[in-house]
Design a protein around this motif. Structure first.
Motif, PDB file in Angstrom:
ATOM      1  N   SER A   1       0.923  -1.198   0.017  1.00 45.09           N
ATOM      2  CA  SER A   1      -0.075  -0.150   0.054  1.00 45.09           C
ATOM      3  C   SER A   1       0.748   1.397   0.078  1.00 45.09           C
ATOM      4  O   SER A   1       2.032   1.098   0.127  1.00 45.09           O
ATOM      5  CB  SER A   1      -0.859  -0.007   1.314  1.00 45.09           C
ATOM      6  OG  SER A   1      -0.028   0.052   2.326  1.00 45.09           O
ATOM      7  N   ARG A   2       0.359   2.389  -0.238  1.00 45.50           N
ATOM      8  CA  ARG A   2       0.924   3.785  -0.007  1.00 45.50           C
ATOM      9  C   ARG A   2       1.891   3.833   1.298  1.00 45.50           C
ATOM     10  O   ARG A   2       3.003   4.146   1.326  1.00 45.50           O
ATOM     11  CB  ARG A   2       0.149   4.711  -0.360  1.00 45.50           C
ATOM     12  CG  ARG A   2       0.736   6.045  -0.216  1.00 45.50           C
ATOM     13  CD  ARG A   2      -0.351   7.286  -0.524  1.00 45.50           C
ATOM     14  NE  ARG A   2       0.166   8.580   0.010  1.00 45.50           N
ATOM     15  CZ  ARG A   2       0.805   9.465  -0.746  1.00 45.50           C
ATOM     16  NH1 ARG A   2       1.049   9.359  -2.033  1.00 45.50           N
ATOM     17  NH2 ARG A   2       1.189  10.566  -0.252  1.00 45.50           N
ATOM     18  N   ARG A   3       1.024   3.411   2.316  1.00 50.51           N
ATOM     19  CA  ARG A   3       1.465   3.393   3.843  1.00 50.51           C
ATOM     20  C   ARG A   3       2.744   2.593   3.877  1.00 50.51           C
ATOM     21  O   ARG A   3       3.617   2.965   4.260  1.00 50.51           O
ATOM     22  CB  ARG A   3       0.493   3.077   4.618  1.00 50.51           C
ATOM     23  CG  ARG A   3       1.157   2.919   6.100  1.00 50.51           C
ATOM     24  CD  ARG A   3      -0.003   2.673   6.946  1.00 50.51           C
ATOM     25  NE  ARG A   3       0.274   2.520   8.578  1.00 50.51           N
ATOM     26  CZ  ARG A   3       0.954   1.431   8.969  1.00 50.51           C
ATOM     27  NH1 ARG A   3       1.178   0.620   8.305  1.00 50.51           N
ATOM     28  NH2 ARG A   3       1.320   1.533  10.113  1.00 50.51           N
ATOM     29  N   ASP A   4       2.533   1.289   3.242  1.00 46.72           N
ATOM     30  CA  ASP A   4       3.828   0.394   3.235  1.00 46.72           C
ATOM     31  C   ASP A   4       4.968   0.915   2.471  1.00 46.72           C
ATOM     32  O   ASP A   4       6.246   0.673   2.836  1.00 46.72           O
ATOM     33  CB  ASP A   4       3.323  -1.050   2.526  1.00 46.72           C
ATOM     34  CG  ASP A   4       2.259  -1.876   3.468  1.00 46.72           C
ATOM     35  OD1 ASP A   4       2.473  -1.352   4.618  1.00 46.72           O
ATOM     36  OD2 ASP A   4       1.587  -2.345   2.891  1.00 46.72           O
ATOM     37  N   LYS A   5       4.728   1.501   1.251  1.00 42.34           N
ATOM     38  CA  LYS A   5       5.791   2.108   0.493  1.00 42.34           C
ATOM     39  C   LYS A   5       6.469   3.263   1.353  1.00 42.34           C
ATOM     40  O   LYS A   5       7.868   3.296   1.228  1.00 42.34           O
ATOM     41  CB  LYS A   5       5.415   2.655  -0.868  1.00 42.34           C
ATOM     42  CG  LYS A   5       5.148   1.511  -1.664  1.00 42.34           C
ATOM     43  CD  LYS A   5       4.381   2.080  -2.845  1.00 42.34           C
ATOM     44  CE  LYS A   5       3.670   0.891  -4.046  1.00 42.34           C
ATOM     45  NZ  LYS A   5       2.922   1.458  -5.126  1.00 42.34           N
ATOM     46  N   LEU A   6       5.863   4.106   1.882  1.00 45.79           N
ATOM     47  CA  LEU A   6       6.382   5.029   2.823  1.00 45.79           C
ATOM     48  C   LEU A   6       7.206   4.584   3.952  1.00 45.79           C
ATOM     49  O   LEU A   6       8.084   5.174   4.141  1.00 45.79           O
ATOM     50  CB  LEU A   6       5.305   6.172   3.337  1.00 45.79           C
ATOM     51  CG  LEU A   6       4.698   7.024   2.280  1.00 45.79           C
ATOM     52  CD1 LEU A   6       3.502   7.793   3.007  1.00 45.79           C
ATOM     53  CD2 LEU A   6       5.785   7.848   1.860  1.00 45.79           C
ATOM     54  N   ILE A   7       6.733   3.427   4.613  1.00 43.49           N
ATOM     55  CA  ILE A   7       7.395   2.867   5.911  1.00 43.49           C
ATOM     56  C   ILE A   7       8.958   2.203   5.302  1.00 43.49           C
ATOM     57  O   ILE A   7       9.902   2.192   5.904  1.00 43.49           O
ATOM     58  CB  ILE A   7       6.649   1.737   6.304  1.00 43.49           C
ATOM     59  CG1 ILE A   7       5.434   2.535   7.072  1.00 43.49           C
ATOM     60  CG2 ILE A   7       7.417   0.919   7.419  1.00 43.49           C
ATOM     61  CD1 ILE A   7       4.349   1.659   7.887  1.00 43.49           C
TER      62      ILE A   7
END
Length: 134
Positions: A104-110
């Motif tokens: 997800s976008r969140r996973d990519k940012l993390i």
């Protein structure tokens, strides 16, 4: 050989079978796809370059090769630092832009700071800094 699993990883291969018409110019009669699992040597893939030892070896190799052409680069720690960051960024971008990724976008940012820490680890391995101190 019982130890092959150490050196080969499973790879899914899609095979497309097309049965053509009997006379030249006739349309295809059938077309089918099947998926089978094969193995591929782990040392023979691009994936081996994206591992920690592969990334470290790539940075060290490029740094030393550049040092032959430009000797001042060998005495600077900036060159391996920049190379490590570029390799880390490359691996990160390849990982997040894969169309088959489930991040997800969140996973990519993390994953971005994780990629940064991994790139720092490559840098420290290349220049020989001990993480345990002296």
């Amino acid at each position: 050989m019982q130890l092959r699993w150490l050196f080969n990883s499973p790879v899914k291969v899609t095979v497309k079978t097309v049965t053509k018409g009997r006379l030249p110019g006739e349309p295809e009669l059938t077309s089918a796809e099947s998926e089978t699992e094969k193995t591929q040597g782990v040392f023979l893939t691009g994936r081996s370059l994206l591992t920690f030892p592969g990334a470290t070896a790539a940075v060290l190799l490029v740094w030393q090769a550049l040092g032959i052409m430009f000797p001042a680069i060998l005495s600077s720690h900036w060159a391996p630092f920049i190379l490590s960051m570029l390799v880390g960024l490359f691996i990160y971008v390849v990982g997040i832009t894969d169309p088959k990724t489930i991040l997800s976008r969140r996973d990519k940012l993390i994953a971005l700071p994780i990629a940064f820490v991994n790139a720092l680890q490559v840098f420290t391995a290349v220049i020989g800094i001990s993480l345990l101190g002296k």
